[in-house]
Write an enzyme that holds these catalytic residues in place. Sequence first.
Site, PDB file in Angstrom:
ATOM      1  CE1 TYR A 120      -8.206  -1.033  -1.413  1.00  0.00           C
ATOM      2  CE2 TYR A 120     -10.085   0.097  -0.434  1.00  0.00           C
ATOM      3  CZ  TYR A 120      -8.760  -0.316  -0.372  1.00  0.00           C
ATOM      4  OH  TYR A 120      -7.995  -0.009   0.733  1.00  0.00           O
TER       5      TYR A 120
ATOM      6  CG  LEU B 156       7.385 -14.379  -1.958  1.00  0.00           C
ATOM      7  CD1 LEU B 156       8.369 -13.753  -2.958  1.00  0.00           C
ATOM      8  CD2 LEU B 156       6.964 -13.320  -0.926  1.00  0.00           C
TER       9      LEU B 156
HETATM   10  P1  NAD Z   1       0.045   2.495  -1.130  1.00  0.00           P
HETATM   11  O1  NAD Z   1      -0.466   2.389  -2.522  1.00  0.00           O
HETATM   12  O2  NAD Z   1       0.926   3.625  -0.792  1.00  0.00           O
HETATM   13  O3  NAD Z   1       0.796   1.151  -0.729  1.00  0.00           O
HETATM   14  C1  NAD Z   1       0.450  -0.114  -1.263  1.00  0.00           C
HETATM   15  C2  NAD Z   1       1.711  -0.804  -1.739  1.00  0.00           C
HETATM   16  O4  NAD Z   1       1.347  -2.114  -2.246  1.00  0.00           O
HETATM   17  C3  NAD Z   1       2.429  -0.074  -2.877  1.00  0.00           C
HETATM   18  O5  NAD Z   1       3.792   0.081  -2.574  1.00  0.00           O
HETATM   19  C4  NAD Z   1       2.229  -1.000  -4.081  1.00  0.00           C
HETATM   20  O6  NAD Z   1       3.278  -0.912  -5.020  1.00  0.00           O
HETATM   21  C5  NAD Z   1       2.128  -2.352  -3.410  1.00  0.00           C
HETATM   22  N1  NAD Z   1       1.445  -3.378  -4.217  1.00  0.00           N
HETATM   23  C6  NAD Z   1       0.216  -3.277  -4.793  1.00  0.00           C
HETATM   24  N2  NAD Z   1      -0.069  -4.408  -5.464  1.00  0.00           N
HETATM   25  C7  NAD Z   1       0.995  -5.245  -5.308  1.00  0.00           C
HETATM   26  C8  NAD Z   1       1.301  -6.555  -5.757  1.00  0.00           C
HETATM   27  N3  NAD Z   1       0.460  -7.246  -6.537  1.00  0.00           N
HETATM   28  N4  NAD Z   1       2.479  -7.108  -5.396  1.00  0.00           N
HETATM   29  C9  NAD Z   1       3.352  -6.438  -4.608  1.00  0.00           C
HETATM   30  N5  NAD Z   1       3.127  -5.181  -4.154  1.00  0.00           N
HETATM   31  C10 NAD Z   1       1.958  -4.591  -4.501  1.00  0.00           C
HETATM   32  O7  NAD Z   1      -1.260   2.472  -0.185  1.00  0.00           O
HETATM   33  P2  NAD Z   1      -1.461   2.711   1.380  1.00  0.00           P
HETATM   34  O8  NAD Z   1      -2.432   3.803   1.547  1.00  0.00           O
HETATM   35  O9  NAD Z   1      -0.163   2.789   2.076  1.00  0.00           O
HETATM   36  O10 NAD Z   1      -2.231   1.373   1.780  1.00  0.00           O
HETATM   37  C11 NAD Z   1      -1.558   0.253   2.315  1.00  0.00           C
HETATM   38  C12 NAD Z   1      -2.563  -0.827   2.667  1.00  0.00           C
HETATM   39  O11 NAD Z   1      -3.506  -0.325   3.635  1.00  0.00           O
HETATM   40  C13 NAD Z   1      -3.405  -1.297   1.478  1.00  0.00           C
HETATM   41  O12 NAD Z   1      -3.631  -2.687   1.603  1.00  0.00           O
HETATM   42  C14 NAD Z   1      -4.716  -0.561   1.640  1.00  0.00           C
HETATM   43  O13 NAD Z   1      -5.783  -1.258   1.077  1.00  0.00           O
HETATM   44  C15 NAD Z   1      -4.835  -0.475   3.158  1.00  0.00           C
HETATM   45  N6  NAD Z   1      -5.650   0.687   3.563  1.00  0.00           N
HETATM   46  C16 NAD Z   1      -5.157   1.957   3.482  1.00  0.00           C
HETATM   47  C17 NAD Z   1      -5.944   3.024   3.882  1.00  0.00           C
HETATM   48  C18 NAD Z   1      -5.432   4.436   3.869  1.00  0.00           C
HETATM   49  O14 NAD Z   1      -6.179   5.354   4.250  1.00  0.00           O
HETATM   50  N7  NAD Z   1      -4.202   4.719   3.518  1.00  0.00           N
HETATM   51  C19 NAD Z   1      -7.254   2.797   4.322  1.00  0.00           C
HETATM   52  C20 NAD Z   1      -7.724   1.501   4.351  1.00  0.00           C
HETATM   53  C21 NAD Z   1      -6.909   0.444   3.983  1.00  0.00           C
END
Ligand code: NAD
Length: 313
Positions: free
Chosen positions: A146, A62
């Site tokens: 993951y 990017l």
């Molecule tokens: P989510 O899937 O709602 O959000 C992730 C976003 O990343 C999505 O909008 C998706 O389109 C985007 N994305 C994925 N791959 C991409 C790429 N190659 N390029 C650009 N965009 C991309 O998930 P979330 O639950 O909101 O999680 C957000 C972050 O927090 C993640 O990194 C996840 O691993 C981490 N996380 C979340 C939780 C949870 O409980 N929600 C727990 C641990 C870690």
Amino acid sequence: MRTLVTGGAGFMPSHMCDLLLSKGHEVVCVDNLVTGNMDNMAHHMADKDNFTFINHDISKPLFLDEDIDYIFHMASPASPVDYLEFPIQTLKVGALGTYNMLGLAKEKGARILLASTSEVYGDPLVNPQPEEYWGNVNTIGPRGVYDEAKRYAEAITMAYHRYHNIDTRIVRIFNTYGPRMRGNDGRVVPNFVNQALKGEDITVYGDGSQTRSFCYVSDEVEGIYRLMMSDYCDPVNIGNPNEISVLEFAETVIELTGSSSNIIYCDLPQDDPKVRRPDITKAKKLLGWEPKVDLQDGLEKTVEYFRAVNRSD
Ligand code: NAD
Ligand code: UDP
């Protein structure tokens, strides 16, 4: 302050965008919408001065003309159902996506925070999990795509910190829930809430004795923001230590929604962690942070959200 949020159209990162805008940051959100949703951004799209959306897969480089001060690198499929559907994309965004964002941070002189996960602890052999615990991950199991992507992401982040002097932060996020989760993302909170609201059977996997500790999203993003603004570079757990079994959680959802749903027992997915609870001693001491929203209040807001979504469907 101009701040990049990767994955900004997703559940938790969209709340991070809200918090950043409320604190006066100009936000650039980049997302390829693989699991995200433009509806989560809709309320910012008219704010052309402070909010920009870029549709881009960050596993590809990017290039940005503008200066960037902070990068919240939060893009990744995050629900077990999602990362089983997109295993290669999950590995790529954890590896190549993180590499590209660290390169961008280096180029811009920006501070970067990696959204890591409690899944780096795998099926943990100690409970609660302190940051010093190295984890128990099946590298070749279905969840490995993951877990190992995030473990690699932590390793490359520390390598850029040590060898390129990049200003880095690593947050290990524990189960977070709230409005804007996708109803069909397969995680336990949207599944149980929607099943309860529709009067369908509640699908407890295994015997429901496995535990999780659920953190409401406003608490989670506040903790992550504080970590970014701190001067601490080692990983920090951010989560709610209130541990509950999945069966108890199902009963709580039924009671709270007044549902007539029955509980049914289904197969436990492979490598499903038996326990999970964050040790948040570090977050309390270093960031003065601890969660404020209890499960009852957070669930009420989440139920309200899904009721509204279901009404408009
Ligand atoms: P989510 O899937 O709602 O959000 C992730 C976003 O990343 C999505 O909008 C998706 O389109 C985007 N994305 C994925 N791959 C991409 C790429 N190659 N390029 C650009 N965009 C991309 O998930 P979330 O639950 O909101 O999680 C957000 C972050 O927090 C993640 O990194 C996840 O691993 C981490 N996380 C979340 C939780 C949870 O409980 N929600 C727990 C641990 C870690
Ligand atoms: N789970 C369940 N029924 C469901 C969805 C999930 O019993 O319909 C269980 C799952 O097996 C796990 C826990 O709930 O033990 C949390 O699952 P989730 O997918 O939300 O996230 P995880 O913590 O496993 O990443």
